[in-house]
Motif scaffolding. Sequence first.
Motif, PDB file in Angstrom:
ATOM      1  N   SER A   1       0.832  -1.214   0.000  1.00  0.00           N
ATOM      2  CA  SER A   1       0.000   0.000   0.000  1.00  0.00           C
ATOM      3  C   SER A   1       0.860   1.254   0.000  1.00  0.00           C
ATOM      4  O   SER A   1       0.367   2.353  -0.224  1.00  0.00           O
ATOM      5  CB  SER A   1      -0.916   0.016   1.225  1.00  0.00           C
ATOM      6  N   GLY A   2       2.148   1.095   0.265  1.00  0.00           N
ATOM      7  CA  GLY A   2       3.035   2.257   0.337  1.00  0.00           C
ATOM      8  C   GLY A   2       3.083   2.876   1.723  1.00  0.00           C
ATOM      9  O   GLY A   2       3.845   3.807   1.967  1.00  0.00           O
ATOM     10  N   ARG A   3       2.288   2.347   2.665  1.00  0.00           N
ATOM     11  CA  ARG A   3       2.276   2.922   4.016  1.00  0.00           C
ATOM     12  C   ARG A   3       3.623   2.776   4.713  1.00  0.00           C
ATOM     13  O   ARG A   3       4.097   3.662   5.399  1.00  0.00           O
ATOM     14  CB  ARG A   3       1.200   2.227   4.857  1.00  0.00           C
TER      15      ARG A   3
ATOM     16  N   SER B   1       7.399   2.165  -2.566  1.00  0.00           N
ATOM     17  CA  SER B   1       6.406   2.952  -1.832  1.00  0.00           C
ATOM     18  C   SER B   1       5.901   4.126  -2.657  1.00  0.00           C
ATOM     19  O   SER B   1       4.713   4.425  -2.652  1.00  0.00           O
ATOM     20  CB  SER B   1       6.941   3.402  -0.470  1.00  0.00           C
ATOM     21  N   GLN B   2       6.791   4.793  -3.423  1.00  0.00           N
ATOM     22  CA  GLN B   2       6.275   5.945  -4.180  1.00  0.00           C
ATOM     23  C   GLN B   2       5.330   5.521  -5.299  1.00  0.00           C
ATOM     24  O   GLN B   2       4.326   6.180  -5.554  1.00  0.00           O
ATOM     25  CB  GLN B   2       7.409   6.854  -4.683  1.00  0.00           C
ATOM     26  N   ILE B   3       5.616   4.391  -5.936  1.00  0.00           N
ATOM     27  CA  ILE B   3       4.720   3.921  -6.996  1.00  0.00           C
ATOM     28  C   ILE B   3       3.412   3.399  -6.398  1.00  0.00           C
ATOM     29  O   ILE B   3       2.327   3.632  -6.926  1.00  0.00           O
ATOM     30  CB  ILE B   3       5.429   2.868  -7.876  1.00  0.00           C
ATOM     31  N   ALA B   4       3.504   2.714  -5.251  1.00  0.00           N
ATOM     32  CA  ALA B   4       2.297   2.217  -4.567  1.00  0.00           C
ATOM     33  C   ALA B   4       1.348   3.367  -4.233  1.00  0.00           C
ATOM     34  O   ALA B   4       0.137   3.293  -4.484  1.00  0.00           O
ATOM     35  CB  ALA B   4       2.680   1.467  -3.302  1.00  0.00           C
ATOM     36  N   LEU B   5       1.892   4.429  -3.651  1.00  0.00           N
ATOM     37  CA  LEU B   5       1.056   5.563  -3.248  1.00  0.00           C
ATOM     38  C   LEU B   5       0.453   6.253  -4.476  1.00  0.00           C
ATOM     39  O   LEU B   5      -0.728   6.609  -4.482  1.00  0.00           O
ATOM     40  CB  LEU B   5       1.881   6.555  -2.420  1.00  0.00           C
ATOM     41  N   TRP B   6       1.256   6.432  -5.514  1.00  0.00           N
ATOM     42  CA  TRP B   6       0.764   7.070  -6.737  1.00  0.00           C
ATOM     43  C   TRP B   6      -0.320   6.213  -7.391  1.00  0.00           C
ATOM     44  O   TRP B   6      -1.363   6.715  -7.804  1.00  0.00           O
ATOM     45  CB  TRP B   6       1.942   7.293  -7.705  1.00  0.00           C
ATOM     46  N   LEU B   7      -0.075   4.902  -7.486  1.00  0.00           N
ATOM     47  CA  LEU B   7      -1.074   4.018  -8.090  1.00  0.00           C
ATOM     48  C   LEU B   7      -2.407   4.108  -7.369  1.00  0.00           C
ATOM     49  O   LEU B   7      -3.468   4.146  -7.996  1.00  0.00           O
ATOM     50  CB  LEU B   7      -0.582   2.563  -8.067  1.00  0.00           C
ATOM     51  N   ASN B   8      -2.346   4.158  -6.043  1.00  0.00           N
ATOM     52  CA  ASN B   8      -3.605   4.184  -5.307  1.00  0.00           C
ATOM     53  C   ASN B   8      -4.418   5.434  -5.635  1.00  0.00           C
ATOM     54  O   ASN B   8      -5.641   5.387  -5.714  1.00  0.00           O
ATOM     55  CB  ASN B   8      -3.366   4.072  -3.804  1.00  0.00           C
TER      56      ASN B   8
ATOM     57  N   GLN C   1      -4.579   6.733  -8.455  1.00  0.00           N
ATOM     58  CA  GLN C   1      -5.181   6.478  -9.769  1.00  0.00           C
ATOM     59  C   GLN C   1      -6.276   5.410  -9.682  1.00  0.00           C
ATOM     60  O   GLN C   1      -6.856   5.029 -10.707  1.00  0.00           O
ATOM     61  CB  GLN C   1      -4.112   5.992 -10.776  1.00  0.00           C
ATOM     62  N   GLY C   2      -6.529   4.895  -8.481  1.00  0.00           N
ATOM     63  CA  GLY C   2      -7.536   3.839  -8.330  1.00  0.00           C
ATOM     64  C   GLY C   2      -7.029   2.471  -8.733  1.00  0.00           C
ATOM     65  O   GLY C   2      -7.803   1.590  -9.109  1.00  0.00           O
ATOM     66  N   ILE C   3      -5.708   2.297  -8.652  1.00  0.00           N
ATOM     67  CA  ILE C   3      -5.077   1.035  -9.044  1.00  0.00           C
ATOM     68  C   ILE C   3      -4.333   0.466  -7.839  1.00  0.00           C
ATOM     69  O   ILE C   3      -3.659   1.193  -7.118  1.00  0.00           O
ATOM     70  CB  ILE C   3      -4.091   1.276 -10.224  1.00  0.00           C
ATOM     71  N   ARG C   4      -4.467  -0.841  -7.630  1.00  0.00           N
ATOM     72  CA  ARG C   4      -3.859  -1.511  -6.478  1.00  0.00           C
ATOM     73  C   ARG C   4      -2.518  -2.122  -6.867  1.00  0.00           C
ATOM     74  O   ARG C   4      -2.460  -2.864  -7.851  1.00  0.00           O
ATOM     75  CB  ARG C   4      -4.810  -2.644  -6.062  1.00  0.00           C
ATOM     76  N   LEU C   5      -1.457  -1.831  -6.114  1.00  0.00           N
ATOM     77  CA  LEU C   5      -0.193  -2.550  -6.346  1.00  0.00           C
ATOM     78  C   LEU C   5      -0.354  -3.948  -5.761  1.00  0.00           C
ATOM     79  O   LEU C   5      -0.477  -4.122  -4.547  1.00  0.00           O
ATOM     80  CB  LEU C   5       0.983  -1.818  -5.701  1.00  0.00           C
ATOM     81  N   ALA C   6      -0.373  -4.963  -6.629  1.00  0.00           N
ATOM     82  CA  ALA C   6      -0.727  -6.316  -6.199  1.00  0.00           C
ATOM     83  C   ALA C   6       0.482  -7.176  -5.878  1.00  0.00           C
ATOM     84  O   ALA C   6       0.400  -8.077  -5.051  1.00  0.00           O
ATOM     85  CB  ALA C   6      -1.567  -6.996  -7.285  1.00  0.00           C
ATOM     86  N   GLU C   7       1.615  -6.924  -6.540  1.00  0.00           N
ATOM     87  CA  GLU C   7       2.813  -7.719  -6.276  1.00  0.00           C
ATOM     88  C   GLU C   7       4.040  -7.002  -6.811  1.00  0.00           C
ATOM     89  O   GLU C   7       3.956  -6.224  -7.753  1.00  0.00           O
ATOM     90  CB  GLU C   7       2.713  -9.127  -6.871  1.00  0.00           C
ATOM     91  N   VAL C   8       5.178  -7.282  -6.182  1.00  0.00           N
ATOM     92  CA  VAL C   8       6.447  -6.680  -6.566  1.00  0.00           C
ATOM     93  C   VAL C   8       7.484  -7.784  -6.661  1.00  0.00           C
ATOM     94  O   VAL C   8       7.495  -8.701  -5.831  1.00  0.00           O
ATOM     95  CB  VAL C   8       6.922  -5.652  -5.506  1.00  0.00           C
ATOM     96  N   ARG C   9       8.344  -7.700  -7.668  1.00  0.00           N
ATOM     97  CA  ARG C   9       9.519  -8.580  -7.691  1.00  0.00           C
ATOM     98  C   ARG C   9      10.765  -7.735  -7.877  1.00  0.00           C
ATOM     99  O   ARG C   9      10.756  -6.776  -8.642  1.00  0.00           O
ATOM    100  CB  ARG C   9       9.427  -9.595  -8.834  1.00  0.00           C
TER     101      ARG C   9
ATOM    102  N   MET D   1       8.190  11.058 -14.102  1.00  0.00           N
ATOM    103  CA  MET D   1       7.487  10.226 -15.095  1.00  0.00           C
ATOM    104  C   MET D   1       6.074   9.886 -14.607  1.00  0.00           C
ATOM    105  O   MET D   1       5.114   9.930 -15.377  1.00  0.00           O
ATOM    106  CB  MET D   1       8.283   8.949 -15.361  1.00  0.00           C
ATOM    107  N   LEU D   2       5.951   9.561 -13.321  1.00  0.00           N
ATOM    108  CA  LEU D   2       4.631   9.267 -12.759  1.00  0.00           C
ATOM    109  C   LEU D   2       3.735  10.498 -12.874  1.00  0.00           C
ATOM    110  O   LEU D   2       2.558  10.397 -13.240  1.00  0.00           O
ATOM    111  CB  LEU D   2       4.754   8.867 -11.275  1.00  0.00           C
ATOM    112  N   ASP D   3       4.314  11.658 -12.568  1.00  0.00           N
ATOM    113  CA  ASP D   3       3.545  12.894 -12.617  1.00  0.00           C
ATOM    114  C   ASP D   3       2.935  13.093 -14.000  1.00  0.00           C
ATOM    115  O   ASP D   3       1.771  13.485 -14.126  1.00  0.00           O
ATOM    116  CB  ASP D   3       4.489  14.051 -12.251  1.00  0.00           C
TER     117      ASP D   3
END
Lengths: 252, 252
Positions: A20-22, B29-36, B38-46, B160-162
């Motif tokens: 979640s980035g928390r 964490s920065q991509i997770a927070l930004w995705l949220n 946008q209404g998108i859930r970070l589901a997994e990371v490798r 880039m996210l911005d």
Amino acid sequence: MTTDRIWTAALVVIGDEILSGRTQDRNVSQIALWLNLQGIRLAEVRVVPDRTDAIVEAVNMLRARNDYLFTTGGIGPTHDDITVDAIAVALGVAVVVHPRARAMLDAYYKTRGGLTEARLRMARVPEGAELIENRMSGAPGIRHGNIFIMAGVPHITAMMLDSLSGKLEGGKPLLSTTIGCWVAESEIADLLADTERAHPGCQIGSYPFFREGRVGANFVVRSTRPEALRACGDALLSALLAEGREAVAGEV
Amino acid sequence: MTTDRIWTAALVVIGDEILSGRTQDRNVSQIALWLNLQGIRLAEVRVVPDRTDAIVEAVNMLRARNDYLFTTGGIGPTHDDITVDAIAVALGVAVVVHPRARAMLDAYYKTRGGLTEARLRMARVPEGAELIENRMSGAPGIRHGNIFIMAGVPHITAMMLDSLSGKLEGGKPLLSTTIGCWVAESEIADLLADTERAHPGCQIGSYPFFREGRVGANFVVRSTRPEALRACGDALLSALLAEGREAVAGEV
């Protein structure tokens, strides 16, 4: 040149709070650095949510293709702590109460309201596991074969790692040396590639930065062989200086 | 209760420097927070090394089962930057020079020694890709279908996210509220589980800490529904206060 066996480990970070980035993860870097001291390479990491199927998939894939598998997170007493249950599913074994873990919790909670069902959850392990006891924390980690189940809180994980130090079989640690340089990495890309090619057994990573209005980069040379590492680092520094670059041994 | 579609993304962090422990990742964490947002859930990371086979495996597995796939790292001009080539392999397409990227680099390097072969590497994209341009950095990110190829340096990734904000289709953001409490989580584990069960569509995560000689925990309630979230947070806070616990709305 003989090829040394490379020992590898994988890490599964378990926790919705990371995805979640928390929470900013700290365990990847601390476990990576610790593993390297044991002569073990961190080969891959997955971050998965607090969901049994996701944990089982990651654990079963990664334990099969690495010498060791570590997990962090999800071993507390609350409903969202499902790591032990999920790993038992992955292994196809039952979850049992470990007698020594139970005794430790019993002693600890004797004067603190007694051992409730929730607290007893922390004594549960996949059948066949042993405890990773540690000096400072009442809550032990868990070892089952090549799987090491660690806490999510970084300083508790650190104590568990400490108690494992020197106990895992490994190979040669990956050594590294850094050359720092105030240069745009694109200007010396060929020099980097040529230097790496001339030094078998060495890899060079290039990590650019932009600081104080100037661009620069740190070049990290990695090898398991001290002589090769020194020769490659020296060659890179000399080549940069010969081109008139502002370069130093060590990070800038 | 209707079920809302959940949009998911995966992230592949590419870089030996993360796996060696040298560099602390900040992009998860920065991509997770930004995705949220946008209404998108970070589901997994490798996290994978700078190796084609590892990148290809992760990219092909994760792009198939998520709406979006992001990568970070490995898009610079040096020999260890292999992300574009590896993703082209994963997609089964050629690597081509993107004309606008080439023009941008041409203009930038006109007064800086010209466009060398190394610099031209940064204009290479998997065939069919478009650029993710951004206000501040000369180096664009790359989009190919549902794959987004971002920088490794966090503040460049941020730009880039911005420039992507508001442009990706998503669903409802996951909302959260935190109740902080000076309590050992094991003492109120049942209360947490009961409260979660009584509020469908809400999850409660428990994050313990040890500070100033006392134990405590933050309980994070998550839901896509604002009313359900508020009701669950209020119920949890009331229940803790009714037990005489030192609890507050908000993180402690």
